[in-house]
Design a protein around this motif. Structure first.
Motif, PDB file in Angstrom:
ATOM      1  N   TYR A  31       3.914  -0.944   0.086  1.00  0.00           N
ATOM      2  CA  TYR A  31       4.006   0.517   0.445  1.00  0.00           C
ATOM      3  C   TYR A  31       2.815   1.213   0.258  1.00  0.00           C
ATOM      4  O   TYR A  31       2.752   2.322   0.806  1.00  0.00           O
ATOM      5  CB  TYR A  31       5.239   1.131  -0.108  1.00  0.00           C
ATOM      6  CG  TYR A  31       5.324   1.460  -1.483  1.00  0.00           C
ATOM      7  CD1 TYR A  31       4.607   2.559  -2.072  1.00  0.00           C
ATOM      8  CD2 TYR A  31       5.719   0.524  -2.186  1.00  0.00           C
ATOM      9  CE1 TYR A  31       4.689   2.812  -3.248  1.00  0.00           C
ATOM     10  CE2 TYR A  31       5.733   0.809  -3.888  1.00  0.00           C
ATOM     11  CZ  TYR A  31       5.310   2.024  -4.080  1.00  0.00           C
ATOM     12  OH  TYR A  31       5.254   2.232  -5.530  1.00  0.00           O
ATOM     13  N   ARG A  32       1.923   0.744  -0.252  1.00  0.00           N
ATOM     14  CA  ARG A  32       0.755   1.345  -0.490  1.00  0.00           C
ATOM     15  C   ARG A  32      -0.399   0.514  -0.369  1.00  0.00           C
ATOM     16  O   ARG A  32      -0.904  -0.132  -1.643  1.00  0.00           O
ATOM     17  CB  ARG A  32       0.780   2.032  -1.853  1.00  0.00           C
ATOM     18  CG  ARG A  32      -0.473   3.044  -2.132  1.00  0.00           C
ATOM     19  CD  ARG A  32       0.075   3.855  -3.463  1.00  0.00           C
ATOM     20  NE  ARG A  32      -0.225   2.614  -4.658  1.00  0.00           N
ATOM     21  CZ  ARG A  32       0.361   2.778  -5.537  1.00  0.00           C
ATOM     22  NH1 ARG A  32       1.341   3.984  -5.783  1.00  0.00           N
ATOM     23  NH2 ARG A  32       0.252   1.797  -6.670  1.00  0.00           N
ATOM     24  N   PRO A  35      -5.269  -1.164   5.454  1.00  0.00           N
ATOM     25  CA  PRO A  35      -5.149  -1.714   6.651  1.00  0.00           C
ATOM     26  C   PRO A  35      -5.724  -3.180   6.679  1.00  0.00           C
ATOM     27  O   PRO A  35      -4.945  -4.170   7.488  1.00  0.00           O
ATOM     28  CB  PRO A  35      -5.776  -1.231   7.800  1.00  0.00           C
ATOM     29  CG  PRO A  35      -6.011   0.220   7.337  1.00  0.00           C
ATOM     30  CD  PRO A  35      -6.044  -0.073   5.881  1.00  0.00           C
ATOM     31  N   VAL A  36      -6.486  -3.654   5.994  1.00  0.00           N
ATOM     32  CA  VAL A  36      -6.909  -5.201   6.182  1.00  0.00           C
ATOM     33  C   VAL A  36      -5.997  -5.935   5.595  1.00  0.00           C
ATOM     34  O   VAL A  36      -6.004  -7.120   6.010  1.00  0.00           O
ATOM     35  CB  VAL A  36      -8.476  -5.342   5.405  1.00  0.00           C
ATOM     36  CG1 VAL A  36      -8.305  -5.121   3.977  1.00  0.00           C
ATOM     37  CG2 VAL A  36      -9.075  -6.308   5.776  1.00  0.00           C
ATOM     38  N   VAL A  37      -5.163  -5.626   4.621  1.00  0.00           N
ATOM     39  CA  VAL A  37      -4.197  -6.403   3.859  1.00  0.00           C
ATOM     40  C   VAL A  37      -3.045  -6.969   5.306  1.00  0.00           C
ATOM     41  O   VAL A  37      -2.544  -7.869   5.469  1.00  0.00           O
ATOM     42  CB  VAL A  37      -3.363  -5.672   2.965  1.00  0.00           C
ATOM     43  CG1 VAL A  37      -2.167  -6.533   2.382  1.00  0.00           C
ATOM     44  CG2 VAL A  37      -4.318  -5.605   1.981  1.00  0.00           C
ATOM     45  N   ASP A  38      -2.727  -5.917   6.140  1.00  0.00           N
ATOM     46  CA  ASP A  38      -1.915  -6.181   7.522  1.00  0.00           C
ATOM     47  C   ASP A  38      -2.564  -7.161   8.360  1.00  0.00           C
ATOM     48  O   ASP A  38      -1.817  -8.031   8.717  1.00  0.00           O
ATOM     49  CB  ASP A  38      -1.668  -4.922   8.227  1.00  0.00           C
ATOM     50  CG  ASP A  38      -0.875  -4.254   7.454  1.00  0.00           C
ATOM     51  OD1 ASP A  38       0.082  -4.352   6.709  1.00  0.00           O
ATOM     52  OD2 ASP A  38      -0.937  -2.726   7.852  1.00  0.00           O
ATOM     53  N   VAL A  39      -3.978  -7.204   8.194  1.00  0.00           N
ATOM     54  CA  VAL A  39      -4.275  -8.279   9.192  1.00  0.00           C
ATOM     55  C   VAL A  39      -4.317  -9.538   8.357  1.00  0.00           C
ATOM     56  O   VAL A  39      -4.200 -10.547   8.967  1.00  0.00           O
ATOM     57  CB  VAL A  39      -6.184  -7.591   9.381  1.00  0.00           C
ATOM     58  CG1 VAL A  39      -6.642  -8.875  10.179  1.00  0.00           C
ATOM     59  CG2 VAL A  39      -6.051  -6.461  10.272  1.00  0.00           C
ATOM     60  N   VAL A  71       9.107  -4.306  -7.014  1.00  0.00           N
ATOM     61  CA  VAL A  71       8.449  -3.876  -5.824  1.00  0.00           C
ATOM     62  C   VAL A  71       8.037  -5.127  -5.152  1.00  0.00           C
ATOM     63  O   VAL A  71       7.609  -6.072  -5.771  1.00  0.00           O
ATOM     64  CB  VAL A  71       7.522  -2.640  -5.769  1.00  0.00           C
ATOM     65  CG1 VAL A  71       8.128  -1.324  -6.295  1.00  0.00           C
ATOM     66  CG2 VAL A  71       6.226  -3.050  -6.617  1.00  0.00           C
ATOM     67  N   GLU A  72       7.736  -5.136  -3.777  1.00  0.00           N
ATOM     68  CA  GLU A  72       6.809  -5.931  -3.099  1.00  0.00           C
ATOM     69  C   GLU A  72       5.423  -6.000  -3.230  1.00  0.00           C
ATOM     70  O   GLU A  72       4.918  -4.923  -3.045  1.00  0.00           O
ATOM     71  CB  GLU A  72       7.376  -6.201  -1.635  1.00  0.00           C
ATOM     72  CG  GLU A  72       9.023  -6.659  -1.603  1.00  0.00           C
ATOM     73  CD  GLU A  72       9.257  -6.925   0.030  1.00  0.00           C
ATOM     74  OE1 GLU A  72       8.762  -6.054   0.835  1.00  0.00           O
ATOM     75  OE2 GLU A  72      10.122  -7.893   0.279  1.00  0.00           O
TER      76      GLU A  72
END
Length: 112
Positions: A31-32, A35-39, A71-72
């Motif tokens: 949750y924190r 954006p590069v982690v989404d890629v 948490v994840e």
């Protein structure tokens, strides 16, 4: 992180290397995160996993009164570990100066 995404929407080789190292050595919370982690997740290098419970969080502990659910956090996949190893080795090559700013996935540099 340095240069998360370029005009193509893909992060540079340097940003991917930095992102993989960050996931490997620090906890990146779902949750924190940047954006590069989404890629990286989209590329299959990172997956979300449950943070292991600490001994103080287990129900048998007297300190468990303020229990917080795990948490994840981001976890490297086998593909992500391979990419990290490859980019880390590439970082020490003479071509790294050319490659590091290119979008990850495009190979516009010439091999010697």
């Amino acid at each position: 992180m340095t240069g998360a995404t370029g005009p193509s929407g893909l992060p540079s080789h340097a940003a991917v290397l930095e992102g993989l190292r960050r996931v490997c050595f620090r906890q990146v919370v779902r949750y924190r995160h940047e954006p590069v982690v989404d890629v990286l997740r989209h590329l299959g290098f990172v997956d979300w996993g449950r943070q292991p419970a600490r001994p103080s969080q287990l129900p048998a502990s007297a300190r468990a009164e303020s229990y917080q659910a795990p948490v994840e956090v981001a976890v490297l996949t086998a593909t992500g570990q391979t990419a990290l190893d490859w980019l880390a080795a590439l970082e020490h090559s003479p071509q790294w100066a050319e490659i590091k700013s290119l979008p990850y996935g495009f190979r516009r540099w010439k091999r010697p």
